[in-house]
Each structure stands twice: as structure tokens, then as C-alpha cells.
Scaffold this active site. Structure first.
Site, PDB file in Angstrom:
ATOM      1  N   ASP A 192       0.849  -1.187   0.000  1.00  0.00           N
ATOM      2  CA  ASP A 192       0.000   0.000   0.000  1.00  0.00           C
ATOM      3  C   ASP A 192       0.885   1.237   0.000  1.00  0.00           C
ATOM      4  OD1 ASP A 192      -2.493   1.532   0.350  1.00  0.00           O
ATOM      5  OD2 ASP A 192      -1.619   2.035   2.288  1.00  0.00           O
ATOM      6  N   GLU A 276      -1.777  -1.418  -5.758  1.00  0.00           N
ATOM      7  CA  GLU A 276      -2.981  -0.698  -6.131  1.00  0.00           C
ATOM      8  C   GLU A 276      -2.795  -0.139  -7.521  1.00  0.00           C
ATOM      9  OE1 GLU A 276      -5.409   1.829  -2.961  1.00  0.00           O
ATOM     10  OE2 GLU A 276      -3.263   1.839  -2.617  1.00  0.00           O
ATOM     11  N   CYS A 328     -12.875  -3.331   6.460  1.00  0.00           N
ATOM     12  CA  CYS A 328     -12.303  -3.969   7.641  1.00  0.00           C
ATOM     13  C   CYS A 328     -11.777  -5.334   7.227  1.00  0.00           C
ATOM     14  CB  CYS A 328     -13.371  -4.122   8.730  1.00  0.00           C
ATOM     15  SG  CYS A 328     -12.821  -5.212  10.082  1.00  0.00           S
ATOM     16  N   CYS A 331     -13.829  -8.320   9.285  1.00  0.00           N
ATOM     17  CA  CYS A 331     -15.217  -8.705   9.052  1.00  0.00           C
ATOM     18  C   CYS A 331     -15.730  -8.290   7.674  1.00  0.00           C
ATOM     19  CB  CYS A 331     -16.126  -8.121  10.131  1.00  0.00           C
ATOM     20  SG  CYS A 331     -16.326  -6.342  10.002  1.00  0.00           S
ATOM     21  N   CYS A 347     -13.286  -0.807  14.047  1.00  0.00           N
ATOM     22  CA  CYS A 347     -14.478  -1.311  13.367  1.00  0.00           C
ATOM     23  C   CYS A 347     -15.517  -1.695  14.433  1.00  0.00           C
ATOM     24  CB  CYS A 347     -14.090  -2.530  12.542  1.00  0.00           C
ATOM     25  SG  CYS A 347     -15.472  -3.265  11.661  1.00  0.00           S
ATOM     26  N   CYS A 349     -16.921  -4.268  14.720  1.00  0.00           N
ATOM     27  CA  CYS A 349     -16.683  -5.664  15.119  1.00  0.00           C
ATOM     28  C   CYS A 349     -15.636  -5.753  16.233  1.00  0.00           C
ATOM     29  CB  CYS A 349     -16.268  -6.522  13.928  1.00  0.00           C
ATOM     30  SG  CYS A 349     -14.552  -6.283  13.400  1.00  0.00           S
ATOM     31  N   ASP A 356      -2.943   2.126   7.041  1.00  0.00           N
ATOM     32  CA  ASP A 356      -2.135   1.646   5.923  1.00  0.00           C
ATOM     33  C   ASP A 356      -1.893   0.138   5.968  1.00  0.00           C
ATOM     34  OD1 ASP A 356      -2.061   4.216   5.041  1.00  0.00           O
ATOM     35  OD2 ASP A 356      -0.105   4.670   5.925  1.00  0.00           O
TER      36      ASP A 356
HETATM   37 ZN   LIG Z   1     -14.717  -5.340  11.289  1.00  0.00          ZN
END
Ligand SMILES: [Zn+2]
Length: 400
Positions: A192, A276, A328, A331, A347, A349, A356
Site C-alpha cells: 500500500d 494498487e 475492515c 469482518c 471497526c 466488530c 495503511d
Molecule cells: Zn470489522
């Protein structure tokens, strides 16, 4: 199985005073022929509505050399003059292509100015490297700084004087390589391009901007300030300009060296590298630009591409609309409210993400998914043929 590849080697020249004058004259002749031919093409078009072809111009060039005012062209290498006509032909070709594609920047071929155009010329054949000398038609043997030996057959040579005042030769070389056997994909990595650092790898490793980068930028800023204070047209201004150009040159070589080492390292240790698919031109306008070393991302990607190709490994560009930072990794939830300034986030979750690192892991995973999808579809060797419609992918290095 053998395959032919083209590559290039660049050497700095160390010409004598007389040779340097000749190099300058060759470049001047190239510019003269370009401008003359461009003018002829425009005139001819205005008069007849038709275009002058390369062959017409080459014939006219031969006649031009017989006229006394332009007889000096006979002292130049004839192939490098013909090359100027070919270059112009090419420039027209690209201009028409851009019109066809409805591009905004049409780039009509322009007259070259002695003041702003980089002195350069190309000799398509007959340039050889002999020990630490390059043999140039009508000039003779010019000493080169031989930092490495070339392999393969020399197909052409471009001579160019950089703004720092030094002449360089770039040799285009054809090499025969044994076809690479495609490496089975065991090790893989995602890269990245970071905001804070140069790149973050999915292994957790961070590639920071090299230390010289800061020092060099500071020096460059200082030199540029000094240049702006100098009186226009003065000798001191010329000196200051050369100084700025030398610093640019140095930064460029340091950066290339750094990117070469990094790309070699990534390809050597991984069977599959995912990156990317960044839009380089768009990138240059954003804040990201400074963190990818003045947007040398395009060059880095080109290096990865040919190195992967030679090593028989895979390089996968994950589509530019793939939400690498916002997803994320645990999840799969997409955090639409994530902004550029959010360095880390949690997140719902419960997993806490470094922006990054999370992005590089997502890129790695997406790259693997695309690769496996292509293998399953039985067309790992076709470019773009069965890529995801939302995340277009480019596949290279599949051991052609
Ligand atoms: Zn998550």
C-alpha cells in the site's frame, strides 16, 4: 524456449572538448531537421490539403544536403537525421491517436527551441561499446563511465545532455532469455502506498522515505531560492541553474537506485505481489505525491512489472475502486465515513486498524482472490480477459 526482450543501459559520457562540440552539433542538426520537416509538412498541408510522408521528406532531406547553405548537414550522421524524421512521424501519429480518442491534451508537434529543448539525438544502428568507449559514427570513440557491463545486442543509442550539463548515452539492447517457468504461488504480499511513509507491506513492514530524501529536498529548496535571487540573464543565474539541475539529477539517481532495490527485493521474496492500480497523473495533484517520492509510483510499477516477468512471478494491480483502506480486514465491513486524515480506526466488530497496514492486507487478499479466480477460470495468462468487472486487473509475468 527462448524469448527476446528489450532493455536499456545508461552510461555517462566523458567526452573530450572537441567531442562535446560534435555531440552538441549532432543535437543541433537533429533539431534543425525536425523543425525544417515540421515546417515542410505544415506548408504542404496548407497548399495541398495532403500530408507529406516520411519517404517524401527523406528524399527532400537528401536534396537539402546538396544545397550550399545546408551542406553542413553532410558532416552529421545521416541515420540520426533520418531518425529525426521518424521521430516527427511518430509525434504526428500520437497526435492523431489522441484526436481519435478525444483526449484533452492533443499535443500537436511543436518546433523545438535551442533554449528550452534538451539537446539529444538518436542513432538507430552502428553504435557499439568497445571496452570503456562508445563508438559513434563521425565522432569516433567517446569514453564512458562503465559502471556495469551490458549484455545483448545493441539496437540503438540515444545521446542526451541533461540539464546538469553531462552527456549520457542510453543503449537499447536486445536480450535472449530462456522462457521463465511460472512460479507456483506460495508467498504473496500486498503493497500500500502510504500517506505517512513510502509504502506499507501486508507483512507489517513499513518502508519509510529514505533518509537522503529529506536532506536532498532541503538542499534543493535552498538552491532554488538562490536561483530566484539571481539577476535574469546573468552568468551567476546560469551557474545557479546548473546547480539546481545537478541536485535534481542526483535525487533522480538516488531514487531510482532505491526503487530498484525495493522492487528487486519484493519480487525475489514473493511469488505474487499485489499493488494498487493508482492513477499516476491524478496522484501527482494530491498530498500523496510527496510520500511516493514525487510520484515515482509509475516507475516503480514499471520496475515491478518487468522484474516479475523475468522472474516468472505474478504482479497484480488491484482495481482503483477497490476500497482498500475503508474495508475492515477482519469482518469485511466498509467504513464509508473514513477520511484521509484518519490514521487508525476501530471497526464495530471490535478490531482496531492501522489505516495503511489494513489497506495493504486488503490489497494482498484481493490480489490473491483475483489470481485464484483467474486460475479457476483457466486463463491466468490472459490480460484483463476475465478480471472482475468492478476491479479491473492487470496480470503480467505469467511466463510467456
Ligand atoms: Zn470489522
Amino acid at each position: 524456449m527462448q524469448r527476446t526482450i528489450q532493455t536499456s543501459y545508461r552510461y555517462r559520457l566523458d567526452p573530450t572538448v572537441e567531442q562535446e562540440i560534435m555531440l552538441g552539433r549532432f543535437a543541433g542538426a537533429r533539431r534543425f531537421v525536425w523543425n525544417w520537416a515540421l515546417n515542410r509538412k505544415r506548408e504542404y498541408f496548407q497548399q495541398t490539403g495532403k500530408t507529406l510522408s516520411y519517404n517524401d521528406l527523406a528524399a527532400e532531406l537528401t536534396r537539402l544536403k546538396q544545397q550550399s547553405a545546408t551542406a553542413w548537414l553532410r558532416e552529421m550522421d545521416s541515420q540520426s537525421l533520418q531518425q529525426a524524421l521518424r521521430d516527427l512521424e511518430n509525434a504526428y501519429h500520437h497526435f492523431f491517436r489522441r484526436i481519435r480518442n478525444g483526449e484533452k491534451r492533443k499535443g500537436f508537434p511543436r518546433f523545438k527551441s535551442r533554449k528550452t529543448d534538451t539537446p539529444r539525438f538518436r542513432i538507430p544502428q552502428r553504435v557499439t561499446l568497445d571496452g570503456s568507449f562508445v563508438s559513434v559514427p563521425k565522432i569516433g570513440l567517446i569514453r564512458v563511465v562503465l559502471h556495469r557491463l551490458h549484455e545483448g545486442t545493441i539496437k540503438g543509442a540515444t545521446f542526451k545532455r541533461e540539464a546538469c550539463g553531462h552527456w549520457y548515452v542510453c543503449l537499447v539492447v536486445e536480450q535472449q532469455l530462456a522462457s521463465q517457468v511460472e512460479r507456483p504461488v506460495v508467498t504473496h504480499i500486498g503493497v500500500d502506498v502510504g500517506l505517512k511513509s513510502l509504502a506499507v507491506l501486508s507483512t507489517g513492514e513499513t518502508i519509510d522515505n529514505p533518509r537522503w530524501y529529506r536532506t536532498q529536498s532541503r538542499k534543493l529548496r535552498r538552491a532554488q531560492k538562490a536561483l530566484s535571487r539571481k539577476v535574469k540573464g546573468s552568468r551567476n543565474r546560469d551557474k545557479a541553474r546548473t546547480q539546481v539541475a545537478r541536485l535534481h539529477q542526483k535525487t533522480k539517481s538516488q531514487r531510482n537506485d532505491f526503487l530498484h532495490k525495493l522492487s528487486t527485493d519484493l519480487i525475489r521474496h514473493n511469488d505474487l505481489v499485489s499493488i494498487e492500480d493508482l492513477n499516476v497523473r491524478g496522484l501527482a495533484k494530491t498530498k500523496l505525491a510527496t510520500s511516493v517520492l514525487d510520484a515515482s509510483w509509475g516507475m516503480f510499477r514499471a520496475m515491478l512489472t518487468y522484474k516479475a516477468d523475468r522472474a516468472g512471478s505474478q504482479l497484480i494491480a488491484v482495481g482503483r475502486f477497490f476500497p482498500s483502506s475503508k474495508t475492515c480486514g477482519a469482518c469485511g465491513l466498509i467504513n464509508a465515513s473514513l477520511t484521509l486524515s484518519d490514521r487508525d480506526w476501530t471497526c464495530p466488530c471490535g478490531v482496531h486498524h492501522d489505516r495503511d497496514l489494513n489497506a495493504s492486507r486488503n490489497i494482498d487478499r484481493e490480489g490473491m482472490r483475483l489470481f485464484e479466480q483467474n486460475v479457476a477460470a483457466g486463463c491466468a495468462e490472459t490480460q484483463n480477459a476475465c478480471g472482475d468487472p468492478v476491479s479491473p486487473i492487470v496480470m503480467v509475468g505469467t511466463g510467456r
